[in-house]
Design an enzyme around this catalytic site. Structure first.
Site, mmCIF file in Angstrom:
data_model
loop_
_atom_site.group_PDB
_atom_site.id
_atom_site.type_symbol
_atom_site.label_atom_id
_atom_site.label_comp_id
_atom_site.label_asym_id
_atom_site.label_seq_id
_atom_site.Cartn_x
_atom_site.Cartn_y
_atom_site.Cartn_z
ATOM 1 N N ALA A 101 0.803 -1.222 0.000
ATOM 2 C CA ALA A 101 0.000 0.000 0.000
ATOM 3 C C ALA A 101 0.837 1.274 0.000
ATOM 4 O O ALA A 101 0.327 2.336 0.302
ATOM 5 C CB ALA A 101 -0.958 0.003 1.188
ATOM 6 N N CYS A 102 2.127 1.198 -0.297
ATOM 7 C CA CYS A 102 2.969 2.393 -0.319
ATOM 8 C C CYS A 102 2.589 3.289 -1.510
ATOM 9 O O CYS A 102 2.302 2.796 -2.604
ATOM 10 C CB CYS A 102 4.441 2.017 -0.434
ATOM 11 S SG CYS A 102 5.034 0.981 0.915
ATOM 12 N N THR A 103 2.621 4.589 -1.271
ATOM 13 C CA THR A 103 2.292 5.575 -2.304
ATOM 14 C C THR A 103 3.342 6.673 -2.273
ATOM 15 O O THR A 103 3.689 7.173 -1.199
ATOM 16 C CB THR A 103 0.906 6.192 -2.050
ATOM 17 O OG1 THR A 103 -0.079 5.155 -2.002
ATOM 18 C CG2 THR A 103 0.538 7.195 -3.139
#
Length: 368
Positions: free
Chosen positions: A31-33
């Site tokens: 879920a890294c952005t």
């Protein structure tokens, strides 16, 4: 994060601070952005979230110039050797002397982002030990060695990023791809595919997770009608239909936390955000954008096969690449704290570390 064999007793002591005991499984971290904004004065500002299903025990560290490193080679032996040319500020994991995200004194910044199902590191059995480096060590080598994304591109032929297990993550080789930005505002994405490093110019400065970067860019073509401008009313057979409220131009933009959806939303924020005069003002803008990608504990859950981990946003980081200031806030302390890299002795003999202490209680307002 970094898992080096080190050539100085000081750094060995830092490495010895690893998390006691390996986890029995490797939870997802999908879920890294990350993104890049640009201020009117030319200051690039990089922001990212870091998600994981176990506590990474992250600290802010300062790596000075001249620190020696030995990367992981085939069969766990010594690999690529180098010394840091540039000082770096960033986020460590498990007490290790490298970074999972950071910025150097020349304004080169970037981070590891999880890339499951697509990352393909080089086979250690076929790799040259003197050119070998683990995926978890790659970012530290880049940020300590180069000043621009162009320099990074030119140097990639000299390394082999190998499949090397990490004990603290259950003995897997964490599958990463990498977002990099420099002080000129240039951005690239580096992805290990089938044992080779693919490099993409990244004109929009956004990256999330799987699939591959070129897939995400192709998927953008499905959303070319999305706009921050409200939709106009339409008339059908004399009947005037007006949109409900504000934001009608964005109707249809995906709101779920999958990587393709977050990629689209991050680009929407980046291209529609108002350009502010300075980097300092843009840091606050980046913080507000990052807030939209914050994942609370329990919102994303791994399957029983994956260990059932609860993935959450462990920290959010922002870097002003012109001012060389690095900002951080954590899950349990949402106050944005800053580090002025250029205020430190960049030729110091040891790595400096600052633990990220939580706020035990929420302070009350003080009235006058």
């Amino acid at each position: 994060m970094s898992f080096f064999k080190l050539r100085s007793s000081t750094l060995r002591r830092v490495a010895a601070m690893a998390l006691a005991g390996a986890v029995a499984f490797a939870p997802s971290a999908e879920a890294c952005t990350s993104f890049l904004l640009k201020a009117a004065d030319g200051s690039p500002v990089y922001g990212r979230t870091m998600e994981y299903g176990i506590d990474l025990k992250s600290s802010v560290i300062i790596i000075p110039r001249g620190q020696p490193y030995v990367a992981t080679g085939p069969a766990g032996g010594p690999g690529l050797k180098w010394s840091s040319k540039y000082a770096v500020v960033g986020m460590s994991a498990f007490g290790k002397p490298g970074v999972a995200d950071g910025m150097n004194e020349k304004g080169l910044a970037g981070g590891n982002l999880y890339f499951p199902g697509f990352a393909g590191y080089a086979d250690p059995a076929k790799a040259d030990p003197a050119r070998s480096i683990a995926g978890a060590e790659f970012l530290t080598w880049v940020l300590t060695s180069f000043a621009t994304v162009a320099e990074v591109k030119a140097a990639l032929a000299g390394v082999e990023v190998i499949d090397a297990p990490v004990a603290e993550l259950g003995g897997i080789a964490p599958p990463f791809h990498f977002a990099l930005h420099d002080a000129s505002g240039a951005s690239i994405v580096i992805e290990p595919i089938d044992g080779k490093l693919r490099v993409y110019d990244n004109p929009l400065g956004v990256l999330t997770n799987s699939p591959t970067f070129d897939w995400h860019m192709t998927n953008l073509r499905n959303y070319i009608k999305i706009s921050p401008v409200n939709a106009d009313p339409v008339s059908i057979e004399g009947l005037k239909l007006e949109p409900f409220g504000q934001g009608s131009g964005l109707l249809g933009i995906p709101g779920d936390p999958t990587p393709p959806s977050r990629f689209l939303r991050a680009i929407g924020y980046v291209i529609s955000a108002k350009t502010l005069p300075t980097g300092a003002e843009t840091v606050r803008l980046a913080e507000h954008i990052l807030n939209n990608f914050d994942i609370p504990v329990g919102f994303i859950r791994g399957t029983p096969k994956e260990g059932g981990g609860l993935e959450y946003t462990q920290f959010s980081a922002i870097a002003d690449l012109k001012a060389r200031r690095y900002y951080i806030k954590t899950y349990d302390n949402q106050v944005l704290r800053s580090v002025d890299l250029m205020s430190f002795d960049l030729d110091a003999k040891t790595i400096r570390s600052a633990p990220l202490t939580p706020l035990a209680t929420i302070p009350a307002l003080a009235f006058q």
